[in-house]
Design a protein around this motif. Structure first.
Motif, PDB file in Angstrom:
ATOM      1  N   LEU A 151      44.046  44.615 106.713  1.00  0.00           N
ATOM      2  CA  LEU A 151      43.449  44.537 105.196  1.00  0.00           C
ATOM      3  C   LEU A 151      42.014  44.822 105.797  1.00  0.00           C
ATOM      4  N   ALA A 152      41.380  45.939 105.661  1.00  0.00           N
ATOM      5  CA  ALA A 152      40.261  46.519 106.031  1.00  0.00           C
ATOM      6  C   ALA A 152      39.029  46.021 105.266  1.00  0.00           C
ATOM      7  N   TYR A 153      38.037  45.593 105.760  1.00  0.00           N
ATOM      8  CA  TYR A 153      36.635  45.180 105.010  1.00  0.00           C
ATOM      9  C   TYR A 153      35.399  45.476 106.023  1.00  0.00           C
ATOM     10  N   ARG A 154      34.518  45.232 105.371  1.00  0.00           N
ATOM     11  CA  ARG A 154      33.051  45.358 106.075  1.00  0.00           C
ATOM     12  C   ARG A 154      32.554  44.028 106.324  1.00  0.00           C
ATOM     13  N   ALA A 155      31.487  43.938 107.384  1.00  0.00           N
ATOM     14  CA  ALA A 155      30.645  42.919 107.591  1.00  0.00           C
ATOM     15  C   ALA A 155      30.015  42.475 106.413  1.00  0.00           C
ATOM     16  N   ALA A 156      29.598  41.309 106.116  1.00  0.00           N
ATOM     17  CA  ALA A 156      28.500  41.092 104.736  1.00  0.00           C
ATOM     18  C   ALA A 156      27.385  41.572 104.791  1.00  0.00           C
ATOM     19  N   ASN A 157      26.553  41.554 106.185  1.00  0.00           N
ATOM     20  CA  ASN A 157      25.264  41.885 106.305  1.00  0.00           C
ATOM     21  C   ASN A 157      24.515  41.352 105.051  1.00  0.00           C
ATOM     22  N   ARG A 158      24.524  39.921 104.760  1.00  0.00           N
ATOM     23  CA  ARG A 158      23.844  39.005 103.776  1.00  0.00           C
ATOM     24  C   ARG A 158      23.874  37.629 104.310  1.00  0.00           C
ATOM     25  N   MET A 159      23.296  36.804 103.488  1.00  0.00           N
ATOM     26  CA  MET A 159      23.594  35.291 103.819  1.00  0.00           C
ATOM     27  C   MET A 159      24.858  34.971 103.349  1.00  0.00           C
ATOM     28  N   MET A 160      25.296  33.996 103.851  1.00  0.00           N
ATOM     29  CA  MET A 160      26.739  33.327 103.635  1.00  0.00           C
ATOM     30  C   MET A 160      26.489  32.683 102.326  1.00  0.00           C
ATOM     31  N   ASN A 161      27.448  32.670 101.560  1.00  0.00           N
ATOM     32  CA  ASN A 161      27.713  32.032 100.406  1.00  0.00           C
ATOM     33  C   ASN A 161      28.418  30.633 100.537  1.00  0.00           C
ATOM     34  N   SER A 162      29.324  30.756 101.575  1.00  0.00           N
ATOM     35  CA  SER A 162      30.222  29.370 101.691  1.00  0.00           C
ATOM     36  C   SER A 162      30.483  29.476 103.237  1.00  0.00           C
ATOM     37  N   ALA A 163      30.824  28.243 103.818  1.00  0.00           N
ATOM     38  CA  ALA A 163      31.022  28.255 105.210  1.00  0.00           C
ATOM     39  C   ALA A 163      32.421  28.833 105.489  1.00  0.00           C
ATOM     40  N   SER A 164      33.265  28.745 104.491  1.00  0.00           N
ATOM     41  CA  SER A 164      34.581  29.387 104.660  1.00  0.00           C
ATOM     42  C   SER A 164      34.623  30.886 105.009  1.00  0.00           C
ATOM     43  N   GLU A 165      33.252  31.635 104.687  1.00  0.00           N
ATOM     44  CA  GLU A 165      33.347  32.882 105.137  1.00  0.00           C
ATOM     45  C   GLU A 165      33.624  33.082 106.665  1.00  0.00           C
ATOM     46  N   LEU A 166      33.294  31.856 107.382  1.00  0.00           N
ATOM     47  CA  LEU A 166      33.714  31.980 108.840  1.00  0.00           C
ATOM     48  C   LEU A 166      35.166  32.473 109.237  1.00  0.00           C
ATOM     49  N   LEU A 167      36.115  32.295 108.380  1.00  0.00           N
ATOM     50  CA  LEU A 167      37.489  32.710 108.412  1.00  0.00           C
ATOM     51  C   LEU A 167      37.720  34.230 108.526  1.00  0.00           C
ATOM     52  N   GLN A 168      36.659  34.633 107.994  1.00  0.00           N
ATOM     53  CA  GLN A 168      36.776  36.356 107.932  1.00  0.00           C
ATOM     54  C   GLN A 168      35.941  36.959 109.027  1.00  0.00           C
ATOM     55  N   ILE A 169      35.341  36.137 109.797  1.00  0.00           N
ATOM     56  CA  ILE A 169      34.726  36.604 110.976  1.00  0.00           C
ATOM     57  C   ILE A 169      35.143  36.595 112.275  1.00  0.00           C
ATOM     58  N   ALA A 170      34.884  37.729 113.018  1.00  0.00           N
ATOM     59  CA  ALA A 170      35.819  38.022 114.182  1.00  0.00           C
ATOM     60  C   ALA A 170      35.469  36.659 115.170  1.00  0.00           C
ATOM     61  N   GLY A 171      36.786  36.190 115.839  1.00  0.00           N
ATOM     62  CA  GLY A 171      36.722  35.116 116.824  1.00  0.00           C
ATOM     63  C   GLY A 171      37.114  33.852 115.868  1.00  0.00           C
ATOM     64  N   PHE A 172      37.017  33.758 114.859  1.00  0.00           N
ATOM     65  CA  PHE A 172      37.239  32.421 113.945  1.00  0.00           C
ATOM     66  C   PHE A 172      38.641  32.430 113.505  1.00  0.00           C
ATOM     67  N   ASP A 173      39.401  31.499 113.623  1.00  0.00           N
ATOM     68  CA  ASP A 173      40.550  31.244 113.089  1.00  0.00           C
ATOM     69  C   ASP A 173      40.509  29.829 112.236  1.00  0.00           C
ATOM     70  N   ALA A 174      41.651  29.438 111.831  1.00  0.00           N
ATOM     71  CA  ALA A 174      41.675  28.076 110.878  1.00  0.00           C
ATOM     72  C   ALA A 174      41.134  26.729 111.885  1.00  0.00           C
ATOM     73  N   VAL A 175      41.732  26.885 113.180  1.00  0.00           N
ATOM     74  CA  VAL A 175      41.460  25.624 113.856  1.00  0.00           C
ATOM     75  C   VAL A 175      40.034  25.639 114.389  1.00  0.00           C
ATOM     76  N   ALA A 176      39.364  26.972 114.619  1.00  0.00           N
ATOM     77  CA  ALA A 176      38.254  26.995 114.992  1.00  0.00           C
ATOM     78  C   ALA A 176      37.125  26.394 113.756  1.00  0.00           C
ATOM     79  N   TYR A 177      37.687  26.951 112.706  1.00  0.00           N
ATOM     80  CA  TYR A 177      37.154  26.439 111.250  1.00  0.00           C
ATOM     81  C   TYR A 177      36.851  24.984 111.041  1.00  0.00           C
ATOM     82  N   GLN A 178      38.111  24.641 111.279  1.00  0.00           N
ATOM     83  CA  GLN A 178      38.183  22.998 111.194  1.00  0.00           C
ATOM     84  C   GLN A 178      37.457  22.081 112.141  1.00  0.00           C
ATOM     85  N   LYS A 179      37.514  22.551 113.350  1.00  0.00           N
ATOM     86  CA  LYS A 179      36.403  21.931 114.334  1.00  0.00           C
ATOM     87  C   LYS A 179      35.048  22.111 113.825  1.00  0.00           C
TER      88      LYS A 179
END
Length: 255
Positions: free
Chosen positions: A167-195
C-alpha cells in the motif's frame, strides 16, 4: 387428474407462495426495524459520549485556568494532575485526567528552524537505545520530518522506500500530528511503538521537557548519571509546585 383437481393444486401452490413471500417480507421488515433501532441507539450513545467528553474538557479547562493564575510551573502534585474519581453514569462509569505532554520527548524537536537539532537527535537516539531499539531509527524519523528527499544514513527512508510497499504512500515531510505516525515510518512496528509511546509526543512547536512531570525513567535517559531512584527523589523534593527552572532541578540531582 381432473381440471378441478389441477385448479385446487394451483390454488394451494399459490397460497403457499403468498405465505412464503409474506413471511419473507415480515422477516425483512423486522430485521430492518431492529437495524434501525440499533442504529438509533448507537447515535444516541455516540451523542451521549460526546456530551460526557465535552463535560470533561470543560472541567479540564477550568482546572487549567485556575492553575495558570495560581503559578507559572506545572508539577505532578498540583490539582490539575489529580485523576478524576469514577463517576457513576448510565451504563458505566466516567473518569479522566490531564497529562502534561511537555513531560515527554517532542519528536518534532528533531527538526528546528529547518535544520536537524543535533542535541535532540542525540537525546532521541539515547532514548531509542534505552528501550532496546536501534538508534538508527532516529534517522528514519528525521527523513519523515524533513522537507528534502535525501536519505539519512544509516536507517533513513524517503519516498522511494515507501512507494515500494504493497500500500504505497510517501514520506510526510512535515511535522508529525500524532506519535502513532511512527507506525508508518520505516523500521517501526507495533512492538517498537509500544516501547517508545510512553515517552514521546508530537507538539506543534519546539518545546523543552518539563522535569517536574516527565517520567523518571525519561530523566535518567536525558540526564547522564542520574539513577531512577534519584530521579524520583528529586522530583518529589520539588514539592507540590515542582521546580521553577532546570537549574533548580539540577542543583538537587545527584549527577
Amino acid at each position: 387428474m381432473s381440471s378441478a383437481q389441477q385448479q385446487r393444486g394451483s390454488a394451494i401452490l399459490t397460497a403457499i407462495l403468498i405465505m412464503t413471500l409474506a413471511t419473507m417480507t415480515a422477516i425483512a421488515m423486522t430485521s430492518q426495524q431492529q437495524f434501525d433501532i440499533r442504529r438509533a441507539e448507537n447515535i444516541l450513545y455516540r451523542d451521549q459520549a460526546g456530551l460526557y467528553l465535552q463535560g470533561e474538557e470543560d472541567w479540564a479547562a477550568e482546572i487549567l485556568e485556575k492553575d495558570g493564575k495560581a503559578n507559572s510551573t506545572d508539577a505532578k502534585g498540583e490539582d490539575w494532575a489529580t485523576i478524576l474519581p469514577p463517576i457513576p453514569i448510565e451504563g458505566g462509569q466516567l473518569t479522566g485526567g490531564i497529562e502534561d505532554l511537555q513531560g515527554r520527548f517532542n519528536l518534532n524537536n528533531l527538526i528546528h528552524n529547518g535544520a536537524v537539532s543535533k542535541l535532540d537527535l542525540r537525546r532521541f537516539q539515547d532514548l531509542l537505545q534505552s528501550v532496546k531499539l536501534s538508534p538508527d531509527l532516529a534517522n528514519a524519523v528525521l527523513d519523515w520530518l524533513d522537507s528534502n528527499e535525501e536519505v539519512t544514513l544509516p536507517g533513513g527512508a524517503e519516498d522511494n522506500d515507501y512507494l515500494q510497499r504493497p500500500l504505497a504512500y510517501r514520506a510526510a515531510n512535515r511535522m508529525m500530528n500524532s506519535a502513532s505516525e511512527l507506525l508508518q515510518i520505516a523500521g517501526f512496528d507495533a512492538v517498537a511503538y509500544q516501547k517508545l509511546e510512553p515517552y514521546v509526543t508530537t507538539l506543534p512547536e519546539y518545546t523543552t521537557i518539563n522535569v517536574n512531570t516527565a517520567p523518571p525513567y525519561l530523566l535518567t535517559v536525558l540526564i547522564s548519571g542520574l539513577s531512577l531512584t534519584d530521579a524520583k527523589s528529586v522530583q518529589d523534593a520539588g514539592g507540590k509546585h515542582g521546580y521553577a527552572s532546570i537549574e533548580a532541578f539540577a542543583a538537587n540531582a545527584t549527577l
